[in-house]
Scaffold this active site. Structure first.
Site, PDB file in Angstrom:
ATOM      1  N   GLY A 165     -20.732   6.597   2.271  1.00  0.00           N
ATOM      2  CA  GLY A 165     -19.845   6.973   1.167  1.00  0.00           C
ATOM      3  C   GLY A 165     -20.611   6.967  -0.138  1.00  0.00           C
ATOM      4  CE  LYS A 217      -4.520   0.701   0.153  1.00  0.00           C
ATOM      5  NZ  LYS A 217      -5.491  -0.185  -0.471  1.00  0.00           N
ATOM      6  N   GLY A 257     -18.609   7.234  -3.295  1.00  0.00           N
ATOM      7  CA  GLY A 257     -17.518   7.277  -4.266  1.00  0.00           C
ATOM      8  C   GLY A 257     -17.590   6.059  -5.172  1.00  0.00           C
ATOM      9  CG  ASN A 258     -14.773   3.064  -7.871  1.00  0.00           C
ATOM     10  OD1 ASN A 258     -14.430   2.002  -7.369  1.00  0.00           O
ATOM     11  ND2 ASN A 258     -15.068   3.168  -9.143  1.00  0.00           N
TER      12      ASN A 258
HETATM   13  P1  NAD Z   1     -13.731   7.461  -3.130  1.00  0.00           P
HETATM   14  O1  NAD Z   1     -12.722   8.500  -2.818  1.00  0.00           O
HETATM   15  O2  NAD Z   1     -14.177   7.272  -4.544  1.00  0.00           O
HETATM   16  O3  NAD Z   1     -15.070   7.718  -2.265  1.00  0.00           O
HETATM   17  C1  NAD Z   1     -15.058   7.900  -0.891  1.00  0.00           C
HETATM   18  C2  NAD Z   1     -16.451   8.343  -0.505  1.00  0.00           C
HETATM   19  O4  NAD Z   1     -16.537   8.393   0.927  1.00  0.00           O
HETATM   20  C3  NAD Z   1     -16.840   9.736  -0.988  1.00  0.00           C
HETATM   21  O5  NAD Z   1     -18.188   9.736  -1.378  1.00  0.00           O
HETATM   22  C4  NAD Z   1     -16.678  10.619   0.257  1.00  0.00           C
HETATM   23  O6  NAD Z   1     -17.528  11.746   0.233  1.00  0.00           O
HETATM   24  C5  NAD Z   1     -17.101   9.631   1.325  1.00  0.00           C
HETATM   25  N1  NAD Z   1     -16.636   9.962   2.659  1.00  0.00           N
HETATM   26  C6  NAD Z   1     -15.402  10.326   3.079  1.00  0.00           C
HETATM   27  N2  NAD Z   1     -15.389  10.520   4.399  1.00  0.00           N
HETATM   28  C7  NAD Z   1     -16.639  10.266   4.835  1.00  0.00           C
HETATM   29  C8  NAD Z   1     -17.276  10.297   6.095  1.00  0.00           C
HETATM   30  N3  NAD Z   1     -16.600  10.614   7.202  1.00  0.00           N
HETATM   31  N4  NAD Z   1     -18.602   9.992   6.158  1.00  0.00           N
HETATM   32  C9  NAD Z   1     -19.292   9.664   5.045  1.00  0.00           C
HETATM   33  N5  NAD Z   1     -18.736   9.612   3.820  1.00  0.00           N
HETATM   34  C10 NAD Z   1     -17.443   9.912   3.725  1.00  0.00           C
HETATM   35  O7  NAD Z   1     -13.160   6.101  -2.529  1.00  0.00           O
HETATM   36  P2  NAD Z   1     -13.511   4.617  -2.942  1.00  0.00           P
HETATM   37  O8  NAD Z   1     -12.582   4.186  -4.020  1.00  0.00           O
HETATM   38  O9  NAD Z   1     -14.977   4.471  -3.160  1.00  0.00           O
HETATM   39  O10 NAD Z   1     -13.052   3.820  -1.628  1.00  0.00           O
HETATM   40  C11 NAD Z   1     -13.863   3.766  -0.464  1.00  0.00           C
HETATM   41  C12 NAD Z   1     -13.300   2.747   0.488  1.00  0.00           C
HETATM   42  O11 NAD Z   1     -13.187   1.489  -0.169  1.00  0.00           O
HETATM   43  C13 NAD Z   1     -11.902   3.020   1.043  1.00  0.00           C
HETATM   44  O12 NAD Z   1     -11.815   2.482   2.335  1.00  0.00           O
HETATM   45  C14 NAD Z   1     -10.998   2.244   0.093  1.00  0.00           C
HETATM   46  O13 NAD Z   1      -9.755   1.932   0.688  1.00  0.00           O
HETATM   47  C15 NAD Z   1     -11.852   1.021  -0.111  1.00  0.00           C
HETATM   48  N6  NAD Z   1     -11.544   0.254  -1.322  1.00  0.00           N
HETATM   49  C16 NAD Z   1     -11.623   0.814  -2.543  1.00  0.00           C
HETATM   50  C17 NAD Z   1     -11.347   0.046  -3.661  1.00  0.00           C
HETATM   51  C18 NAD Z   1     -11.497   0.584  -5.057  1.00  0.00           C
HETATM   52  O14 NAD Z   1     -11.301  -0.184  -6.001  1.00  0.00           O
HETATM   53  N7  NAD Z   1     -11.883   1.842  -5.263  1.00  0.00           N
HETATM   54  C19 NAD Z   1     -10.967  -1.297  -3.516  1.00  0.00           C
HETATM   55  C20 NAD Z   1     -10.917  -1.841  -2.244  1.00  0.00           C
HETATM   56  C21 NAD Z   1     -11.212  -1.053  -1.148  1.00  0.00           C
END
Ligand code: NAD
Length: 428
Positions: A219, A107, A221-222
């Site tokens: 959340g 990481k 996001g993605n």
């Molecule tokens: P992202 O940056 O696309 O989205 C994060 C989302 O969380 C956003 O909507 C943001 O507004 C919201 N957020 C942040 N702080 C917050 C809070 N305190 N309360 C409510 N919402 C909050 O990130 P992502 O890629 O969707 O990843 C989210 C999680 O999933 C992370 O823990 C990441 O490590 C994990 N993850 C992501 C992937 C991937 O492929 N994208 C893979 C495995 C794990």
């Protein structure tokens, strides 16, 4: 909800120690797997748009590579810490092992806030990160990927810098690349869809039809967006979503009992996954405090934002109606919360199983890059479904057979595989 004293790495180690006892691991294997094999911490000086030089702090942690090259994302976050990166690298080792792909755990991160950085400044951070690590990462050593607040564009800048330094093309150096430039179809959907493949299997085991269920998601996001897409396609109804508000520096929950509309929410969401509060109100959403997503009367909770969100303090407020917690985020649940969740008899799909779709698809991306032949989207998602489903079934079968909590069962499978690789290589 992120308490100041929270140390994600201590939590990862506590989880490991617990399972090391279940597996009765010897002292040397424990000592090896409790801490990362290698860690890099470095400075990245960047000349900012206004002419002054700002120095950013960068990290890469390689937790274990006994089963293959390290694999793991790079996060851009103002509160990034070495301990968070260590924890996430450790979880990547278990994640690759639980879905049985030939990769180890890594990481990385940079302490920065892309909200306040121009594209050029972000490009300089990406290139600087690679310059510091060009000899310690690579397709046969350690393969980065996008994560919180990094995207395909960041990966492409990093690939470009890596190839410039080494003087050759190395499309397998990094994953999450844009389509047409070495990226895989299905990668954008992979993590969110993967979460829902496991939810689908859990619902089957609980004899519940998806169309009879509701969910609340932290959340937007993605991970969250694609989880909502597939869950809704399966007939489920999401009634609450929360996101971070950059202006107010707090989070809000957005509720619509009739079910949130993914498309209309996407239209009022910024590129960081922040939902516009005023516009949401105009569309008929109730705007609630950020923590309210957790206390909704739903069947399924999907934390998909950050670590340390379901804690000893708030887990007691989870509704008695909740049957499944599917952890889209990494490390959203603390060990204290686990005890409360166990007592409530909620079926947990642990993070490193539920969100393994991303790394599995990244592995497919590497395979396609190495062959220089790219699959159709259906083929990628079909293979992803097979991998996720078989990993879920193996974990749930072990959990049932040995009467283990799902998180422990997933850890037993993953840690046993990694410990065996270390032993068979003669490391311990
Ligand atoms: P992202 O940056 O696309 O989205 C994060 C989302 O969380 C956003 O909507 C943001 O507004 C919201 N957020 C942040 N702080 C917050 C809070 N305190 N309360 C409510 N919402 C909050 O990130 P992502 O890629 O969707 O990843 C989210 C999680 O999933 C992370 O823990 C990441 O490590 C994990 N993850 C992501 C992937 C991937 O492929 N994208 C893979 C495995 C794990």
């Amino acid at each position: 909800m992120s308490g100041k004293s929270f140390n994600a790495f201590e939590m990862a180690q506590a989880q490991f120690d617990h399972v090391a006892d279940i597996l009765d691991l010897d002292a040397a294997t424990r000592a090896l797997l409790r801490v990362p094999l290698r860690e890099y911490q470095f400075s990245i000086p960047v000349r900012m748009d206004d002419g002054h030089v700002e120095v950013f702090r960068g990290f890469r942690v390689q937790h274990n590579d006994s089963r293959g090259p390290c694999k793991g994302g790079i996060r851009f976050h103002p509160q990034e810490t070495i301990n968070t990166v260590r924890a996430l690298a450790t979880w990547m080792t278990w994640k690759c092992a639980v879905v049985d792909i030939p990769l180890g755990g890594g990481k990385g991160g940079v302490i920065c806030d892309p909200h306040n950085l121009s594209a050029r400044e972000q490009e300089q951070i990406c290139r600087g990160w690679v310059r510091q690590l060009a000899r310690n990462v690579g397709p046969l050593a350690d393969v980065p990927a996008p994560d919180v607040m990094t995207s395909g564009q960041h990966m492409l800048w990093m690939l470009d810098e890596f190839e410039a330094i080494h003087g050759k093309k190395y499309p397998g150096f990094i994953t999450g690349k844009p389509l047409g430039l070495g990226g895989s179809l299905g990668r954008t959907e992979a993590t969110g869809y993967g979460v829902i493949y496991t939810v689908r299997e859990a619902l089957k085991q609980l004899h519940i039809r998806p169309e009879d269920t509701t969910a609340s998601v932290q959340g937007f996001g993605n991970v969250s967006q694609y989880a909502i897409e597939l869950y809704t396609q399966m007939g489920g109804k999401v009634i609450c979503v929360s996101s971070w508000d950059q202006t107010d520096q707090t989070s809000y929950s957005f509720k619509k009992v009739a079910g949130v509309n993914l498309k209309e929410l996407l239209d009022i969401t910024d590129r960081f996954g922040g939902i516009n509060k005023a516009k949401a109100r105009d569309l008929g959403y109730e705007v609630l405090p950020g923590d309210d997503w957790l206390v909704q009367e739903v069947d399924i909770l999907i934390p998909a934002a950050l670590e340390n969100q379901i804690t000893g303090e708030n887990a007691g407020k989870i509704s008695g109606k909740v049957k499944i917690i599917a952890e889209g985020a990494n490390g959203p649940t603390t060990p204290e919360a686990d005890e409360i969740i166990k007592a409530k008899n909620i079926f947990v799909i642990p993070d490193f199983l539920a969100n393994a779709g991303g790394v599995t698809c990244s592995y497919f991306e590497q395979v396609q890059c190495n062959m220089n032949y790219f699959w159709e989207k259906d083929e990628v998602l079909g293979k992803l479904d097979v991998k996720m489903t078989s990993a879920f079934l193996a974990v749930s079968a072990l959990a049932a057979k040995r009467k283990l909590y799902m998180r422990d069962a997933a850890y037993v499978i993953a840690i046993d595989r990694v410990a065996r690789a270390c032993r068979e290589r003669g490391w311990v």
